[in-house]
Design an enzyme around this catalytic site. Structure first.
Site, PDB file in Angstrom:
ATOM      1  N   LYS A 135     -59.273 -15.051  20.945  1.00 23.75           N
ATOM      2  CA  LYS A 135     -59.097 -13.583  20.484  1.00 23.75           C
ATOM      3  C   LYS A 135     -59.567 -13.686  18.978  1.00 23.75           C
ATOM      4  O   LYS A 135     -58.878 -13.010  18.120  1.00 23.75           O
ATOM      5  CB  LYS A 135     -57.570 -13.131  20.385  1.00 23.75           C
ATOM      6  CG  LYS A 135     -57.080 -11.841  20.232  1.00 23.75           C
ATOM      7  CD  LYS A 135     -57.387 -10.860  21.138  1.00 23.75           C
ATOM      8  CE  LYS A 135     -57.235  -9.376  20.822  1.00 23.75           C
ATOM      9  NZ  LYS A 135     -57.683  -8.482  21.866  1.00 23.75           N
ATOM     10  N   TYR A 188     -46.828 -22.463  21.235  1.00 25.45           N
ATOM     11  CA  TYR A 188     -45.830 -23.175  21.699  1.00 25.45           C
ATOM     12  C   TYR A 188     -45.041 -24.246  20.954  1.00 25.45           C
ATOM     13  O   TYR A 188     -43.699 -24.422  21.117  1.00 25.45           O
ATOM     14  CB  TYR A 188     -46.185 -24.139  23.174  1.00 25.45           C
ATOM     15  CG  TYR A 188     -46.267 -23.286  24.266  1.00 25.45           C
ATOM     16  CD1 TYR A 188     -46.765 -21.946  24.343  1.00 25.45           C
ATOM     17  CD2 TYR A 188     -45.661 -23.638  25.457  1.00 25.45           C
ATOM     18  CE1 TYR A 188     -46.976 -21.215  25.704  1.00 25.45           C
ATOM     19  CE2 TYR A 188     -45.769 -23.076  26.539  1.00 25.45           C
ATOM     20  CZ  TYR A 188     -46.452 -21.655  26.698  1.00 25.45           C
ATOM     21  OH  TYR A 188     -46.648 -21.065  27.759  1.00 25.45           O
ATOM     22  N   ASP A 208     -58.258 -10.439  26.580  1.00 24.09           N
ATOM     23  CA  ASP A 208     -58.054  -9.422  27.411  1.00 24.09           C
ATOM     24  C   ASP A 208     -59.409  -9.256  28.422  1.00 24.09           C
ATOM     25  O   ASP A 208     -58.973  -8.945  29.572  1.00 24.09           O
ATOM     26  CB  ASP A 208     -57.938  -8.316  26.241  1.00 24.09           C
ATOM     27  CG  ASP A 208     -58.897  -7.992  25.292  1.00 24.09           C
ATOM     28  OD1 ASP A 208     -59.637  -8.877  25.124  1.00 24.09           O
ATOM     29  OD2 ASP A 208     -58.787  -7.078  24.548  1.00 24.09           O
ATOM     30  N   ASP A 243     -51.643 -18.253  35.776  1.00 24.05           N
ATOM     31  CA  ASP A 243     -51.106 -17.584  36.671  1.00 24.05           C
ATOM     32  C   ASP A 243     -51.717 -16.525  37.434  1.00 24.05           C
ATOM     33  O   ASP A 243     -51.659 -16.419  38.670  1.00 24.05           O
ATOM     34  CB  ASP A 243     -49.654 -16.933  36.389  1.00 24.05           C
ATOM     35  CG  ASP A 243     -48.519 -17.720  36.388  1.00 24.05           C
ATOM     36  OD1 ASP A 243     -48.614 -19.079  36.399  1.00 24.05           O
ATOM     37  OD2 ASP A 243     -47.371 -17.366  36.707  1.00 24.05           O
ATOM     38  N   ASP A 271     -51.645 -20.612  29.760  1.00 21.58           N
ATOM     39  CA  ASP A 271     -50.459 -20.274  30.669  1.00 21.58           C
ATOM     40  C   ASP A 271     -50.673 -18.728  31.430  1.00 21.58           C
ATOM     41  O   ASP A 271     -50.645 -18.861  32.611  1.00 21.58           O
ATOM     42  CB  ASP A 271     -49.075 -20.131  29.714  1.00 21.58           C
ATOM     43  CG  ASP A 271     -47.928 -19.883  30.629  1.00 21.58           C
ATOM     44  OD1 ASP A 271     -47.869 -20.574  31.504  1.00 21.58           O
ATOM     45  OD2 ASP A 271     -47.057 -19.053  29.978  1.00 21.58           O
TER      46      ASP A 271
HETATM   47  C1  IPM Z   1     -46.096 -23.663  33.084  1.00 22.24           C
HETATM   48  C2  IPM Z   1     -44.953 -23.085  32.723  1.00 22.24           C
HETATM   49  C3  IPM Z   1     -44.303 -23.472  31.395  1.00 22.24           C
HETATM   50  C4  IPM Z   1     -45.211 -23.139  30.446  1.00 22.24           C
HETATM   51  C5  IPM Z   1     -42.997 -23.294  30.975  1.00 22.24           C
HETATM   52  C6  IPM Z   1     -41.949 -23.668  32.247  1.00 22.24           C
HETATM   53  C7  IPM Z   1     -42.548 -24.246  29.786  1.00 22.24           C
HETATM   54  O1  IPM Z   1     -45.007 -21.584  32.621  1.00 22.24           O
HETATM   55  O2  IPM Z   1     -46.308 -24.765  33.378  1.00 22.24           O
HETATM   56  O3  IPM Z   1     -47.014 -22.592  33.438  1.00 22.24           O
HETATM   57  O4  IPM Z   1     -45.116 -22.186  29.686  1.00 22.24           O
HETATM   58  O5  IPM Z   1     -46.173 -24.119  29.973  1.00 22.24           O
HETATM   59 MN    MN Z   2     -46.729 -21.034  33.440  1.00 26.62          MN
END
Ligand code: IPM
Ligand code: MN
Ligand code: NAD
Length: 357
Positions: free
Chosen positions: A191, A141, A223, A251, A247
């Site tokens: 990885k 990032y 993975d 999710d 990240d």
């Molecule tokens: C998160 C989001 C952020 C990230 C984006 C919006 C910059 O996806 O907080 O998970 O990738 O960190």
């Molecule tokens: Mn995110």
């Protein structure tokens, strides 16, 4: 003595979910002994529309002066075409970086009442309680060089995945300490079979492990970790990983809990100052319709009370109220059973307030 907190609603459903947290803060101040000074400012697209800058100087000043910052979400299609430095997401990344909020804690807890809401089988997710510790201010990032440039007659895009020993070591310490307070199992995700940066990551994590003999450390390739998260998530207690892997995996973990609208997070620096945000984004598809689940934000407020405001009592209260509301059957659309009744963002917020006592 009053502590300062900053609210940053942001874009899309951000203002809707922050409004519910804000009502809750008012009630905590009025009836539960919380002493805080609250400031609210625009960030992201909302700030860009006002001032041409998605991260106005005042936001940084106020954030630095606050014990805790609660952010809704930033971004949306309206601002996707802006140059990168003006994009709402860049503002969030800058804020994380400016406050050195390197330790991002993303707990994934399945409330038993919501076992039905997960797309996974109940027995796979029932009683899930895991935590992802994501490195938040380094990795791909922020690595240099980055860009898009012309090379040999075509455009080439590039980013750099880089971690120093000190960056790896400090997030490893955070993860081991967190694991010590839980079930003392830490899985480091990398990885290392392909990337040198992961080879170093593994080496440094092993070194740090020597200081935490009570924590059982394992390693897993990313993975496989993605696969194991949906196959058998309850094998995990704490996962520690880099910025981008974290990240993606968080999710994935969100969906185990029924909805991304349930997942809170805390991003901490070395002085326990924190930025608290739901894991979800600005959800442009449902913004302005009263459909957003405010619980991830309300639970992020609970994390702020616990980690930055020294109010574990109030954090417990909020978490108990959320449990009770879910038990009562109240559901925003994202966690409602198909065809079942659902409530609005506001109704969910009000119910949590009512559940406080
Ligand atoms: C998160 C989001 C952020 C990230 C984006 C919006 C910059 O996806 O907080 O998970 O990738 O960190
Ligand atoms: Mn995110
Ligand atoms: P998203 O998390 O906004 O939405 C993904 C899906 O989950 C959508 O269908 C949405 O309706 C649903 N959802 C999200 N939060 C919900 C909630 N509280 N209640 C009910 N449903 C919810 O991810 P996206 O669509 O990939 O991104 C949209 C925008 O948000 C993009 O601009 C992205 O950059 C930004 N984003 C911001 C943050 C942040 O500010 N921390 C995090 C992720 C994405």
């Amino acid at each position: 003595m009053s502590q300062k907190i900053l609210l940053l609603p942001g874009d899309g459903i951000g203002p809707e979910v922050i409004a519910e947290a804000s009502k809750l803060i008012d009630v905590l101040r009025l009836n539960h002994g919380l002493e805080v000074d609250v400031t609210q400012l625009d960030i992201g697209g909302a700030a860009y529309d006002q001032s041409g800058d998605p991260l106005p100087e005042d936001v940084l000043i106020q954030a630095r002066a606050s014990a805790g910052v609660l952010l809704g979400a930033v971004g949306g299609p309206k601002w996707d075409g802006l140059e990168r430095s003006k994009r709402p997401e860049t503002a969030l990344l800058k804020l994380r970086s400016a406050l050195d909020l390197y330790a991002n804690l993303r707990p994934a807890i399945l409330y038993s009442e919501l076992a039905d809401a997960s797309t996974l089988k109940t027995e796979v997710v029932a009683d899930l309680d895991m935590l992802i510790v994501r490195e938040l201010t380094g990795g791909i990032y922020f690595g240099q060089p980055r860009g898009i440039e012309q090379r040999e007659g075509e455009r080439v895009g590039f980013n750099t995945l880089v971690y120093s020993e000190s960056e790896i070591s400090r997030i490893a310490h955070s993860a081991f300490k967190t694991a010590q307070l839980r079930n003392k199992r830490l899985c480091s995700v990398d990885k290392a079979n392909v990337l040198e940066v992961s080879e170093l990551w593994r080496e440094v994590v092993e070194q740090v492990a020597l200081e935490y003999p009570d924590v059982e450390l394992s390693h897993m390739y990313v993975d496989n970790a993605a696969m194991q998260l949906v196959r058998n998530p309850k094998q995990f207690d704490v996962i520690v990983t880099g910025n981008m892997f974290g990240d993606i995996l968080s999710d994935c973990a969100a969906m185990l809990t029924g909805s991304i609208g349930m997942l809170p997070s805390a991003s901490l620096n070395l002085s326990s100052q924190g930025l608290y945000e739901p894991v979800h984004g600005s959800a442009p598809d449902i913004a302005g319709q009263g459909k957003a689940n405010p619980l991830a934000t309300i639970l992020s407020l609970a994390m702020m009370l616990r980690y930055s405001l020294n109010h574990a009592d109030l954090a417990d209260k909020i978490e108990r109220a959320v449990k009770q509301v879910l038990k009562s059957g109240l559901r925003t659309p994202d966690i409602a059973v198909q065809g079942g009744k659902s409530c609005t963002t506001e109704q969910m917020g009000d119910a949590v307030i009512q559940g406080l006592d």
